[in-house]
Design an enzyme around this catalytic site. Structure first.
Site, PDB file in Angstrom:
ATOM      1  N   VAL A 124       4.209  10.658   2.556  1.00 33.14           N
ATOM      2  CA  VAL A 124       3.147  11.451   3.159  1.00 33.14           C
ATOM      3  C   VAL A 124       3.600  11.916   4.543  1.00 33.14           C
ATOM      4  CG1 VAL A 124       0.750  11.361   3.992  1.00 33.14           C
ATOM      5  CG2 VAL A 124       1.381  10.221   1.844  1.00 33.14           C
ATOM      6  N   VAL A 213       9.081   4.038   0.984  1.00 31.38           N
ATOM      7  CA  VAL A 213      10.054   5.127   0.821  1.00 31.38           C
ATOM      8  C   VAL A 213      11.156   5.098   1.876  1.00 31.38           C
ATOM      9  CG1 VAL A 213       8.899   6.896   2.244  1.00 31.38           C
ATOM     10  CG2 VAL A 213      10.204   7.576   0.211  1.00 31.38           C
ATOM     11  N   ASP A 214      10.917   4.405   2.994  1.00 29.80           N
ATOM     12  CA  ASP A 214      11.909   4.405   4.082  1.00 29.80           C
ATOM     13  C   ASP A 214      12.999   3.369   3.812  1.00 29.80           C
ATOM     14  OD1 ASP A 214      10.053   2.364   4.373  1.00 29.80           O
ATOM     15  OD2 ASP A 214      10.130   2.375   6.558  1.00 29.80           O
ATOM     16  N   HIS A 234       9.660 -11.681   2.483  1.00 30.46           N
ATOM     17  CA  HIS A 234       9.938 -10.869   3.673  1.00 30.46           C
ATOM     18  C   HIS A 234      11.226 -11.380   4.320  1.00 30.46           C
ATOM     19  CE1 HIS A 234       9.557  -8.991   7.562  1.00 30.46           C
ATOM     20  NE2 HIS A 234       8.392  -8.432   7.245  1.00 30.46           N
ATOM     21  N   THR A 246       3.067 -14.361   9.810  1.00 29.70           N
ATOM     22  CA  THR A 246       2.120 -13.480  10.507  1.00 29.70           C
ATOM     23  C   THR A 246       0.956 -13.094   9.602  1.00 29.70           C
ATOM     24  OG1 THR A 246       3.552 -11.611   9.951  1.00 29.70           O
ATOM     25  CG2 THR A 246       3.807 -12.561  12.145  1.00 29.70           C
ATOM     26  N   GLU A 304      -0.284  -5.304   3.981  1.00 28.22           N
ATOM     27  CA  GLU A 304       0.577  -6.481   3.785  1.00 28.22           C
ATOM     28  C   GLU A 304      -0.209  -7.793   3.969  1.00 28.22           C
ATOM     29  OE1 GLU A 304       4.965  -6.675   4.882  1.00 28.22           O
ATOM     30  OE2 GLU A 304       4.029  -7.712   6.584  1.00 28.22           O
TER      31      GLU A 304
HETATM   32  N1  UDP Z   1       3.875   6.219   4.652  1.00 26.48           N
HETATM   33  C1  UDP Z   1       3.960   7.604   4.508  1.00 26.48           C
HETATM   34  N2  UDP Z   1       3.620   8.415   5.554  1.00 26.48           N
HETATM   35  C2  UDP Z   1       3.231   7.912   6.750  1.00 26.48           C
HETATM   36  C3  UDP Z   1       3.162   6.517   6.917  1.00 26.48           C
HETATM   37  C4  UDP Z   1       3.499   5.693   5.842  1.00 26.48           C
HETATM   38  O1  UDP Z   1       4.315   8.089   3.445  1.00 26.48           O
HETATM   39  O2  UDP Z   1       2.952   8.709   7.672  1.00 26.48           O
HETATM   40  C5  UDP Z   1       4.192   5.358   3.501  1.00 26.48           C
HETATM   41  C6  UDP Z   1       5.693   5.318   3.227  1.00 26.48           C
HETATM   42  O3  UDP Z   1       5.909   5.107   1.836  1.00 26.48           O
HETATM   43  C7  UDP Z   1       6.112   4.096   4.012  1.00 26.48           C
HETATM   44  C8  UDP Z   1       4.931   3.171   3.774  1.00 26.48           C
HETATM   45  O4  UDP Z   1       3.791   4.038   3.772  1.00 26.48           O
HETATM   46  O5  UDP Z   1       7.341   3.585   3.557  1.00 26.48           O
HETATM   47  C9  UDP Z   1       4.735   2.063   4.809  1.00 26.48           C
HETATM   48  O6  UDP Z   1       4.853   2.555   6.106  1.00 26.48           O
HETATM   49  P1  UDP Z   1       6.115   2.175   7.022  1.00 26.48           P
HETATM   50  O7  UDP Z   1       7.331   2.198   6.173  1.00 26.48           O
HETATM   51  O8  UDP Z   1       6.114   3.051   8.239  1.00 26.48           O
HETATM   52  O9  UDP Z   1       5.782   0.679   7.419  1.00 26.48           O
HETATM   53  P2  UDP Z   1       6.874  -0.417   7.867  1.00 26.48           P
HETATM   54  O10 UDP Z   1       7.807  -0.625   6.707  1.00 26.48           O
HETATM   55  O11 UDP Z   1       7.603   0.150   9.063  1.00 26.48           O
HETATM   56  O12 UDP Z   1       6.049  -1.626   8.179  1.00 26.48           O
HETATM   57 MN    MN Z   2       8.748   0.737   5.404  1.00 27.58          MN
END
Ligand code: UDP
Ligand code: MN
Length: 354
Positions: A124, A213-214, A234, A246, A304
């Site tokens: 997104v 997705v990241d 984790h 946490t 989470e």
């Molecule tokens: N995500 C997205 N757009 C956003 C924020 C989050 O698509 O603006 C989705 C994306 O799949 C991302 C997931 O939500 O991998 C979780 O967010 P993020 O990875 O930022 O969390 P973190 O892994 O850093 O805790």
């Molecule tokens: Mn992530």
């Protein structure tokens, strides 16, 4: 619905397997009969009766062998596969580490059932930039040789990259609304997955894998992870005592877990199971978040925190080791990690979230 389709497919493969076999047996039987008759008539070129019978045994034996599959090392009751890590939870769910499973055996079992796996991923707003690497590496490492449907949820369908897909693999783009806060984007995944599990996924796939997705796949992630309900350790907490997890600690939140409870700290970025179980999980987490919102509270780690609460009281049937969720930049490569399978892609949190 799925069961009906399953039944049909099973019959089909049964026919495919038995038909050529029957023909071969019949041909061989005719050959044997003819040979025996010619032997009775004292034909000079007749095949010896003993030879025919041993050939028949050999033929049937080789057929039988084919059905029981490839040879693999015998499991030894007195020889544990890993002695350096926990491989079983107190509720007898396997913890998946490299060295504990034989992938050929597992692949055969899941192929026999013609398993289809759905991989849900949200991209997104700016997170669409992660899709290309995510999908390209999934093509190399995720459930190779099985049927896969990627479900990409996005508010920017035009920005979904064209990635060549292997046979038996397809991609479905599903448009979702966006939220201003990244926390809301992350949390609303539970609502969307719950909705689509009921409306669509249960007709199309057997298992769901829900992923951030990241990330990218950098080594094998296959059917060894599949089970009714699974969560992933984790990478930041697999060595920690439960007091340092946490978890949400405020009793006002639906995600509250007291200090003296907790098995593991699971990561929100990789979980899954059968469609039914994922539906239960995502629906429960979504409802808990709606209730929290009505009470003016948001759990410390959002979805989470709720996932951890759910998995504490609904024990997963498999637990994935941190091989399945790693951050090399943050944590290096310790020797107990034989493989790094699904790893964080470095990102600038500020820039990508705003
Ligand atoms: N995500 C997205 N757009 C956003 C924020 C989050 O698509 O603006 C989705 C994306 O799949 C991302 C997931 O939500 O991998 C979780 O967010 P993020 O990875 O930022 O969390 P973190 O892994 O850093 O805790
Ligand atoms: Mn992530």
């Amino acid at each position: 619905m799925k069961d009906l389709r399953f039944g049909r497919l099973k019959c089909y493969s049964l026919h495919l397997g038995i038909l050529p076999l029957t023909v071969l047996v019949l041909v061989f039987f005719c050959f044997v009969c003819l040979s025996l008759r010619s032997q009775e008539w004292g034909h000079p070129g007749a095949v010896n009766r003993k030879t025919v019978i041993s050939l028949l045994w050999f033929f049937l034996g080789s057929q039988d062998h084919e059905q029981t599959g490839k040879a693999y090392p015998q499991p030894r009751v007195l020889t544990p596969t890993r002695t350096d890590v926990l491989v079983l939870t107190p509720w007898l769910a396997p913890i998946i580490w490299e060295g504990t499973f034989d992938i050929d055996t597992l692949n055969e079992q899941f192929r026999l059932r013609n398993t289809t796996i759905g991989l849900t991923v949200f991209a997104v707003k700016k997170y669409v930039v992660f899709l290309k690497l995510f999908l390209e590496t999934a093509e190399q490492h995720f459930m190779v040789g099985h049927k896969v449907i990627y479900y990409v949820f996005t508010d920017r369908p035009a920005d979904v990259p064209q990635v060549p897909l292997g046979a038996g693999r397809r991609l479905v783009v599903l448009t979702v609304r966006n939220y201003t806060r990244w926390q809301d984007v992350s949390m609303h995944r539970m609502e969307v997955i719950s909705h689509f599990s009921e409306q669509r996924f249960r007709h199309e796939v057997d298992y769901l894998v829900c992923a951030d997705v990241d990330m990218k796949f950098r080594d094998h992630v296959g059917v060894e992870i599949l089970s009714a309900l699974f969560g992933t350790l984790h990478p930041g907490f697999y060595r920690s005592r439960r007091e340092s997890f946490t978890y949400e600690r405020r009793p006002q939140s639906q995600a509250y877990i007291p200090w003296d409870q907790g098995d593991f700290y699971y990561m929100g970025a990789f979980f899954g199971g059968s469609v039914v179980e994922v539906h239960h999980l995502t629906k429960a987490c979504h409802q808990a978040m709606v209730e929290d919102q009505a009470n003016g509270i948001e759990a410390v780690w959002h979805d989470e925190s709720h996932l951890n609460k759910y998995l504490l009281y609904h024990k997963p049937t498999k637990v994935l080791s941190p091989e399945y969720m790693w951050d090399q930049q943050l944590l290096g490569w310790p020797s107990i990690m034989k493989k790094l399978r699904y790893v964080a892609v470095p990102k600038n949190h500020q820039a990508i979230r705003n």
